[in-house]
Write an enzyme that holds these catalytic residues in place. Structure first.
Site, short mmCIF file in Angstrom:
data_model
loop_
_atom_site.label_atom_id
_atom_site.label_comp_id
_atom_site.label_asym_id
_atom_site.label_seq_id
_atom_site.Cartn_x
_atom_site.Cartn_y
_atom_site.Cartn_z
N HIS A 278 70.55 -37.28 -58.21
CA HIS A 278 69.95 -36.41 -57.45
C HIS A 278 70.11 -36.68 -56.01
CE1 HIS A 278 67.69 -32.87 -56.25
NE2 HIS A 278 66.92 -33.69 -55.40
N CYS A 279 70.55 -37.79 -55.38
CA CYS A 279 70.47 -38.05 -53.83
C CYS A 279 71.81 -38.28 -53.33
CB CYS A 279 69.70 -39.22 -53.71
SG CYS A 279 67.84 -39.17 -53.77
N ILE A 280 72.70 -39.11 -54.02
CA ILE A 280 73.84 -39.54 -53.33
C ILE A 280 74.93 -38.19 -53.18
CG2 ILE A 280 76.15 -40.91 -53.43
CD1 ILE A 280 74.09 -43.07 -54.72
#
Length: 444
Positions: A278-280
């Site tokens: 979900h972040c990178i």
């Protein structure tokens, strides 16, 4: 000398330190549920909010829907009497502290989609009462907490710093990591004012081994972006090196193994079929979007994003070239993907490069199947609404021999890769599973 605070802050601090404060968590997903369990295990009462009634029902029955979480922890939490899950957001006035753990995806134009944060903030605003602490955990651009969230909450008529308190503390979940957990990963905390920082730090200190206070919510938001942009840039670097070295006939995995023997000045990152989680894949674009407001460009970061976004296309091209060498066209070819989760040994499919690869192959006419021991059914994803409805096939000799090619996207430990090598026609390996050269293996 201990810092003194207004009476309202001291009152909530006392409830937190005695663990009488009730914690509300919006979002019972990969971030919110582990956080809820951690607070419950430290003696807090937790009210978990989620829009999905199936999750609420499962949690009420003590059942986990996240495979890497120990089911016994969820069952134990339900038995304590201190945990309740609900889809009734009118109950947001009950908790003393509300933690927001909702998605922050990108739009189709790669701009921040703040709809989940905005929606949650409005729900809180409608029930906000004096003395509550609100903490945003969702990864976002600097300024979200003290501009966007604060502005919505103050539409209630209550004032931040006088009537309620507001902070940012970024989630640092790493699904499947056996060495670090929610309780042991240091927690960065930034308050919109001093009272909010004191409250947020006190709250997390009760459940997490170490808190790291920074000067502002913006600094905490920037810290989270920096952590993930660091990883995104280095993943892009090794992916670009993989492509360059491949044209030179050099094996990137051999190079990385050798470079990693240096005891200083080198940190290993491995290439792959793209970025996931979900972040990178999202954070570089959040910072780039916000930087434009200040007349700044993030050229280096955006180039790294372009490299990683291109990787699924590179993988599909390698598959096409391998088929051409064997006198086959991609159209009509039966391709078996191994792994659709974004990393090994978990069931988390968020932003997995597998979905982009599936979409590209679908458009080119390939006949697709997949096997993933952790993802029994291909989930519906916001970014890829046209994906075929597929269920994971059993991985056996018949399955392998009935496909024209196998494409390793995620290198799950449960897969018998020797059997894959024995029975597959040929394999496109994006994860360095097979280190020795083999006529059946194409490294991508």
């Amino acid at each position: 000398m201990a810092e003194t605070h207004p009476a309202a802050v001291e009152s909530l601090l006392a409830k937190i330190t005695t663990r009488e404060a009730r914690v509300g968590i919006i979002g019972m997903g990969y971030v919110g549920l582990p956080l809820a369990l951690t607070f419950i295990e430290k003696g807090f009462r937790v009210l978990g909010f989620d829009v999905d009634p199936e999750k609420v029902t499962a949690l009420g029955a003590g059942q986990s829907y996240i495979k890497h979480l120990d089911p016994a922890r969820v069952a134990a939490a339900a038995k304590t009497g201190r945990f309740e899950a609900t889809a009734d957001f009118s109950r947001l006035d009950e908790p003393d502290a509300i933690l927001i753990c909702v998605p922050t995806p990108l739009t189709a134009q790669r701009e921040p989609d703040m709809s989940y944060v905005i929606g949650s903030s409005h729900k809180i605003k409608d029930r906000l009462r004096k003395g509550q602490l609100v903490v945003l955990e969702s990864t976002t651009y600097p300024g979200t907490t003290d501009e966007l969230v604060k502005g919505i909450l103050e539409q209630s008529g209550l004032r931040m710093g006088e009537d309620f308190y507001l902070a940012f503390s970024p989630e640092r979940e790493d699904p499947g990591n056996r060495d670090h957990s929610t309780a042991t990963i240091p927690k960065v905390v930034g308050g919109v004012d001093r009272g909010s920082l004191a409250l947020a730090q006190a709250l997390y200190s009760q459940a997490i081994a170490r808190t790291v206070a920074v000067s502002s919510a913006r600094a905490a938001e920037a810290a989270k972006l920096t952590e993930n942009i660091f990883r995104a840039v280095n993943i892009a670097l090794v992916n670009e090196l993989k492509v360059v070295y491949d044209t030179m006939g050099i094996d990137i995995w051999e190079v990385l193994d050798a470079a990693a023997t240096k005891p200083f000045g080198f940190m290993r990152f491995d290439p792959g079929p793209g970025w996931g989680g979900h972040c990178i894949p999202l954070d570089p674009f959040y910072l780039a979007w916000k930087a434009r407001e200040f007349g700044r460009s993030t050229k280096f970061i955006e180039i790294a994003g372009e490299v990683n976004v291109e990787m699924p296309h590179y993988v599909v091209n390698k598959l096409q070239l391998a088929l051409n060498e064997r006198g086959k066209a991609l159209k009509g070819t039966k391709v078996l993907l191994l792994g659709v989760a974004y990393k090994k040994d978990i069931d988390d499919p968020r932003e997995s490069p597998a979905f982009e690869i599936i979409e590209l192959l679908r458009r080119l006419g390939a006949v697709l199947s997949y096997h993933d021991p952790h993802v029994p059914k291909l989930p519906r994803m916001r970014s890829w609404p046209h994906l075929p409805e597929l269920a994971s096939l059993p991985l056996n000799e018949d399955t392998l021999k009935s496909h024209d090619a196998v494409l390793i996207v995620t290198n799950h430990s449960a897969v018998d890769y020797d059997a894959v090598l024995n029975h597959a026609a040929f394999i496109v390996d994006t994860r360095g599973v097979y280190r020795s050269a083999h006529p059946k293996v194409i490294k991508a």
